[in-house]
Write an enzyme that holds these catalytic residues in place. Structure first.
Site, PDB file in Angstrom:
ATOM      1  N   ASP A   1      20.430  43.161  -2.037  1.00 31.49           N
ATOM      2  CA  ASP A   1      21.181  43.369  -3.282  1.00 31.49           C
ATOM      3  C   ASP A   1      21.982  44.668  -3.153  1.00 31.49           C
ATOM      4  O   ASP A   1      23.019  44.680  -2.496  1.00 31.49           O
ATOM      5  CB  ASP A   1      20.161  43.397  -4.427  1.00 31.49           C
ATOM      6  CG  ASP A   1      20.792  43.446  -5.807  1.00 31.49           C
ATOM      7  OD1 ASP A   1      21.948  43.048  -5.947  1.00 31.49           O
ATOM      8  OD2 ASP A   1      20.112  43.879  -6.758  1.00 31.49           O
TER       9      ASP A   1
ATOM     10  N   ASP B   1      10.738  37.327  -8.041  1.00 30.11           N
ATOM     11  CA  ASP B   1      10.126  37.447  -9.370  1.00 30.11           C
ATOM     12  C   ASP B   1      11.046  38.130 -10.372  1.00 30.11           C
ATOM     13  O   ASP B   1      12.018  38.786 -10.023  1.00 30.11           O
ATOM     14  CB  ASP B   1       8.863  38.310  -9.273  1.00 30.11           C
ATOM     15  CG  ASP B   1       9.189  39.802  -9.081  1.00 30.11           C
ATOM     16  OD1 ASP B   1       9.960  40.116  -8.157  1.00 30.11           O
ATOM     17  OD2 ASP B   1       8.712  40.625  -9.883  1.00 30.11           O
TER      18      ASP B   1
END
Ligand code: IMP
Ligand code: MG
Length: 181
Positions: A103, A159
């Protein structure tokens, strides 16, 4: 139902399985005749690691490490800490770091730097997902499963606040679940 929190399915179980097999073939070709050491960055990559290692037909060892950079939010802090280090020595080994998602790059640029100082024979990065739009730190990426847009995704190990890891597919989380837009 967990599924009710998902806005859109990005990759089904079957798409994931096929892509993992393709990555495994690439790794087999690149490391033919060598032994690889797969390092899974916990916890997000545990399912990808389990599937990838079973698809790679090369002599292979596994190890795990854990870093924290997120807390319970959806953006990384830039403050990275090793919370569980490797059990094995990586000196002279062909290391492949297995990540769930690249990311901002904060976590991996920190981690790769630490690993390179331990003098492995080589280090490469394999991430299932790549979110290039949010990159802050440049990271060299050798194997990437899928490039995704800037959305918060969960499932197949990923998650939100420790939930949704057990979804068998990868989907975009509804923003209202985490109070986003
Ligand atoms: P980075 O340091 O910003 O590159 O963050 C990498 C870590 O953030 C990943 O290993 C994930 O654990 C987490 N992460 C980043 N984006 C997402 C996402 O969309 N869903 C779930 N976890 C994410
Ligand atoms: Mg992770």
């Amino acid at each position: 139902m967990l599924d009710n929190d998902i806005q859109e399915i990005l990759f089904t179980e079957e798409q994931l399985k096929n892509r993992v097999a393709e990555i495994a073939r690439q790794i087999e070709a690149d490391y033919a005749g060598k032994e690889v050491m797969l390092i899974s960055v916990l916890r997000g990559s545990f399912i990808f690691m389990a599937d990838l290692c079973r698809a790679i037909r090369l002599p292979c060892t596994l190890d795990f490490m854990s870093v924290s950079s997120y807390g319970a939010g959806t953006t990384s802090s830039g403050q990275v800490q090793i919370t569980k280090d490797l059990s094995e020595d990586i000196t002279g080994r062909h290391v492949i770091v297995v990540e769930d998602i690249l990311d901002s790059g904060n976590t991996l640029s920190y981690l790769l730097n630490i690993l390179e100082h331990r003098r492995p024979a080589s280090v490469r990065l394999c991430t299932l997902l790549d979110k290039p739009e949010r990159r802050v730190k440049p990271v060299e990426l050798h194997y990437a499963g899928f490039t995704i847009p800037d959305a918060f995704v969960v499932g197949y190990g990923l998650d939100y606040a420790e939930k949704y890891r057990n979804l068998p597919y990868i989907g975009i989380l509804k923003p209202e679940v985490y109070g986003g837009k």
